[in-house]
Design a protein around this motif. Structure first.
Motif, PDB file in Angstrom:
ATOM      1  N   LYS A 145     -27.273  19.973  12.360  1.00 56.86           N
ATOM      2  CA  LYS A 145     -26.515  18.889  11.726  1.00 56.86           C
ATOM      3  C   LYS A 145     -25.009  19.016  11.927  1.00 56.86           C
ATOM      4  N   ILE A 146     -24.565  20.130  12.444  1.00 60.35           N
ATOM      5  CA  ILE A 146     -23.132  20.337  12.669  1.00 60.35           C
ATOM      6  C   ILE A 146     -22.721  19.664  13.982  1.00 60.35           C
ATOM      7  N   PRO A 147     -21.598  18.911  13.978  1.00 60.85           N
ATOM      8  CA  PRO A 147     -21.169  18.188  15.192  1.00 60.85           C
ATOM      9  C   PRO A 147     -20.954  19.113  16.388  1.00 60.85           C
ATOM     10  N   GLY A 185     -27.248  24.020   3.104  1.00 59.67           N
ATOM     11  CA  GLY A 185     -26.125  24.855   3.515  1.00 59.67           C
ATOM     12  C   GLY A 185     -24.782  24.143   3.403  1.00 59.67           C
ATOM     13  N   PRO A 186     -23.684  24.889   3.574  1.00 66.02           N
ATOM     14  CA  PRO A 186     -22.341  24.319   3.406  1.00 66.02           C
ATOM     15  C   PRO A 186     -21.815  23.570   4.623  1.00 66.02           C
ATOM     16  N   GLY A 187     -22.619  23.480   5.680  1.00 71.71           N
ATOM     17  CA  GLY A 187     -22.121  22.875   6.924  1.00 71.71           C
ATOM     18  C   GLY A 187     -21.557  21.484   6.750  1.00 71.71           C
ATOM     19  N   GLU A 188     -22.323  20.584   6.126  1.00 73.45           N
ATOM     20  CA  GLU A 188     -21.880  19.194   5.983  1.00 73.45           C
ATOM     21  C   GLU A 188     -20.655  19.087   5.074  1.00 73.45           C
ATOM     22  N   LEU A 189     -20.620  19.891   4.014  1.00 70.32           N
ATOM     23  CA  LEU A 189     -19.455  19.886   3.125  1.00 70.32           C
ATOM     24  C   LEU A 189     -18.196  20.314   3.879  1.00 70.32           C
ATOM     25  N   LEU A 190     -18.323  21.348   4.698  1.00 72.56           N
ATOM     26  CA  LEU A 190     -17.170  21.820   5.466  1.00 72.56           C
ATOM     27  C   LEU A 190     -16.723  20.780   6.489  1.00 72.56           C
ATOM     28  N   VAL A 191     -17.684  20.132   7.131  1.00 72.35           N
ATOM     29  CA  VAL A 191     -17.338  19.110   8.125  1.00 72.35           C
ATOM     30  C   VAL A 191     -16.560  17.970   7.478  1.00 72.35           C
ATOM     31  N   ARG A 192     -16.977  17.565   6.291  1.00 71.85           N
ATOM     32  CA  ARG A 192     -16.355  16.412   5.636  1.00 71.85           C
ATOM     33  C   ARG A 192     -15.064  16.756   4.894  1.00 71.85           C
ATOM     34  N   TYR A 193     -15.067  17.915   4.211  1.00 72.97           N
ATOM     35  CA  TYR A 193     -13.965  18.172   3.292  1.00 72.97           C
ATOM     36  C   TYR A 193     -13.232  19.495   3.526  1.00 72.97           C
ATOM     37  N   GLY A 194     -13.678  20.277   4.499  1.00 79.01           N
ATOM     38  CA  GLY A 194     -13.013  21.543   4.759  1.00 79.01           C
ATOM     39  C   GLY A 194     -11.695  21.363   5.496  1.00 79.01           C
ATOM     40  N   THR A 195     -10.822  22.346   5.352  1.00 75.81           N
ATOM     41  CA  THR A 195      -9.567  22.341   6.108  1.00 75.81           C
ATOM     42  C   THR A 195      -9.878  22.706   7.562  1.00 75.81           C
ATOM     43  N   GLU A 196      -8.936  22.459   8.436  1.00 78.49           N
ATOM     44  CA  GLU A 196      -9.145  22.799   9.845  1.00 78.49           C
ATOM     45  C   GLU A 196      -9.368  24.295  10.008  1.00 78.49           C
ATOM     46  N   GLU A 197      -8.657  25.066   9.230  1.00 76.26           N
ATOM     47  CA  GLU A 197      -8.813  26.520   9.309  1.00 76.26           C
ATOM     48  C   GLU A 197     -10.218  26.932   8.870  1.00 76.26           C
ATOM     49  N   GLN A 198     -10.717  26.322   7.810  1.00 76.52           N
ATOM     50  CA  GLN A 198     -12.070  26.627   7.336  1.00 76.52           C
ATOM     51  C   GLN A 198     -13.119  26.219   8.369  1.00 76.52           C
ATOM     52  N   LYS A 199     -12.933  25.045   8.965  1.00 80.58           N
ATOM     53  CA  LYS A 199     -13.889  24.575   9.970  1.00 80.58           C
ATOM     54  C   LYS A 199     -13.929  25.517  11.172  1.00 80.58           C
ATOM     55  N   GLU A 200     -12.756  25.922  11.642  1.00 80.41           N
ATOM     56  CA  GLU A 200     -12.691  26.774  12.827  1.00 80.41           C
ATOM     57  C   GLU A 200     -13.352  28.132  12.579  1.00 80.41           C
ATOM     58  N   TYR A 201     -13.241  28.617  11.354  1.00 78.89           N
ATOM     59  CA  TYR A 201     -13.805  29.936  11.070  1.00 78.89           C
ATOM     60  C   TYR A 201     -15.297  29.858  10.749  1.00 78.89           C
ATOM     61  N   PHE A 202     -15.683  28.968   9.854  1.00 82.06           N
ATOM     62  CA  PHE A 202     -17.045  28.974   9.335  1.00 82.06           C
ATOM     63  C   PHE A 202     -18.065  28.243  10.209  1.00 82.06           C
ATOM     64  N   LEU A 203     -17.706  27.071  10.728  1.00 80.41           N
ATOM     65  CA  LEU A 203     -18.719  26.248  11.396  1.00 80.41           C
ATOM     66  C   LEU A 203     -19.351  26.927  12.612  1.00 80.41           C
ATOM     67  N   PRO A 204     -18.566  27.522  13.528  1.00 81.49           N
ATOM     68  CA  PRO A 204     -19.207  28.188  14.661  1.00 81.49           C
ATOM     69  C   PRO A 204     -20.117  29.340  14.230  1.00 81.49           C
ATOM     70  N   ARG A 205     -19.740  30.018  13.164  1.00 83.00           N
ATOM     71  CA  ARG A 205     -20.544  31.140  12.676  1.00 83.00           C
ATOM     72  C   ARG A 205     -21.815  30.657  11.977  1.00 83.00           C
ATOM     73  N   LEU A 206     -21.735  29.500  11.355  1.00 75.91           N
ATOM     74  CA  LEU A 206     -22.945  28.924  10.767  1.00 75.91           C
ATOM     75  C   LEU A 206     -23.905  28.484  11.867  1.00 75.91           C
ATOM     76  N   VAL A 207     -23.372  27.994  12.963  1.00 81.91           N
ATOM     77  CA  VAL A 207     -24.215  27.532  14.067  1.00 81.91           C
ATOM     78  C   VAL A 207     -24.980  28.686  14.701  1.00 81.91           C
ATOM     79  N   ASN A 208     -24.280  29.821  14.949  1.00 81.24           N
ATOM     80  CA  ASN A 208     -24.962  30.914  15.635  1.00 81.24           C
ATOM     81  C   ASN A 208     -25.677  31.879  14.680  1.00 81.24           C
ATOM     82  N   GLY A 209     -25.633  31.545  13.392  1.00 83.10           N
ATOM     83  CA  GLY A 209     -26.415  32.331  12.433  1.00 83.10           C
ATOM     84  C   GLY A 209     -25.825  33.642  12.024  1.00 83.10           C
TER      85      GLY A 209
END
Length: 211
Positions: A145-147, A185-209
Motif C-alpha cells: 500500500k506504500i507508494p 500498520g503506520p504506512g498510510e498515516l505516514l504517507v498522508r501526515y508524516g513529515t518528509e524526514e519521517q517518510k524518508e526514514y520510516f517508509l523504506p524500512r517498512l517496505v523491506n520489513g
C-alpha cells in the motif's frame, strides 16, 4: 333451580368490582400514546445522563487518534448501517479491477510465496522459514500500500485484498503477517501526515520489513 333474592344480590355485588376493574384498566389510544411518549422520554433522559457520565470518565481523543479516524472513508458500510443496503447500488457503484502489474504480482510472486509456505510446519515451528521471510521482504509484500516513490508497490485495496485471500488458502499465518503492515500498520498515516524526514526514514524500512 331458582336462586333466592339474597343469593342474587350477593352474586351481583361480587360481579360489580370485576366489571369496574375491567373498565378502569382499559385505556384509550390517546392514553397509550402518552404512556409510550413518557417511556421514550425517560429512556432519552437516561441515555443523555449515561453519555455525559461516560464522556467525563473516558480520556479525550488525542490528535493522532483524530488523524487516524480521518483516514478512513465511507462506502457500502454506510448503507449497511442505514438498515437498507442495496446490492444493486453496490454492483453499479463499485467495479474493482486489477492493473496488469497487480495481476502479474498475484499470478507470479504470490504463487511463488505459497509454494514456500507449509501451514503445518509454520504452526509447529511457530515461525516461517528463512527463505519465506526473505522472499516476502525482497518482493515488498509488506509495502503493497506504500507508494512507489517511497519504495512500495502502490497497489490498490482490491489488489491487497486478493493477495491476502490467496495467501489464506495456503497459510493463515502468512495472511495475517502480510495483512497487518498493509492495513493496521503506520504506512498510510505516514504517507498522508508524516513529515518528509519521517517518510524518508520510516517508509523504506517498512517496505523491506526491517521495522
Amino acid at each position: 333451580m331458582m336462586l333466592s333474592r339474597t343469593t342474587q344480590r350477593s352474586t351481583s355485588l361480587l360481579l360489580r368490582p370485576s366489571c369496574t376493574l375491567k373498565t378502569d384498566i382499559t385505556s384509550s389510544p390517546q392514553q397509550e400514546q402518552h404512556q409510550r411518549r413518557t417511556i421514550v422520554g425517560l429512556v432519552h433522559a437516561i441515555d443523555k445522563r449515561v453519555y455525559r457520565w461516560a464522556k467525563g470518565v473516558l480520556p479525550p481523543i488525542s490528535k493522532t487518534e483524530n488523524i487516524a479516524l480521518g483516514c478512513g472513508t465511507i462506502g457500502f458500510d454506510r448503507d449497511i448501517f442505514s438498515g437498507s443496503p442495496s446490492l444493486q447500488h453496490l454492483i453499479d457503484t463499485y467495479q474493482p479491477s486489477l492493473t496488469p502489474e497487480e495481476r502479474s504480482f498475484l499470478t507470479n510472486q504470490v504463487t511463488t510465496l505459497c509454494t514456500l509456505l507449509n501451514d503445518h510446519d509454520v504452526v509447529t515451528n511457530k515461525d516461517f522459514s528463512k527463505e519465506a521471510w526473505d522472499y516476502m521482504r525482497d518482493e515488498k509484500f509488506f509495502g503493497m500500500k506504500i507508494p512507489k516513490e517511497w519504495g512500495g508497490l502502490g497497489f490498490s485495496t482490491e489488489a491487497v485484498s486478493q493477495v491476502l485471500a490467496k495467501l489464506a488458502t495456503q497459510c493463515f499465518d502468512a495472511n495475517a503477517t502480510v495483512a497487518v503492515p498493509n492495513s493496521l500498520g503506520p504506512g498510510e498515516l505516514l504517507v498522508r501526515y508524516g513529515t518528509e524526514e519521517q517518510k524518508e526514514y520510516f517508509l523504506p524500512r517498512l517496505v523491506n520489513g526491517t521495522l
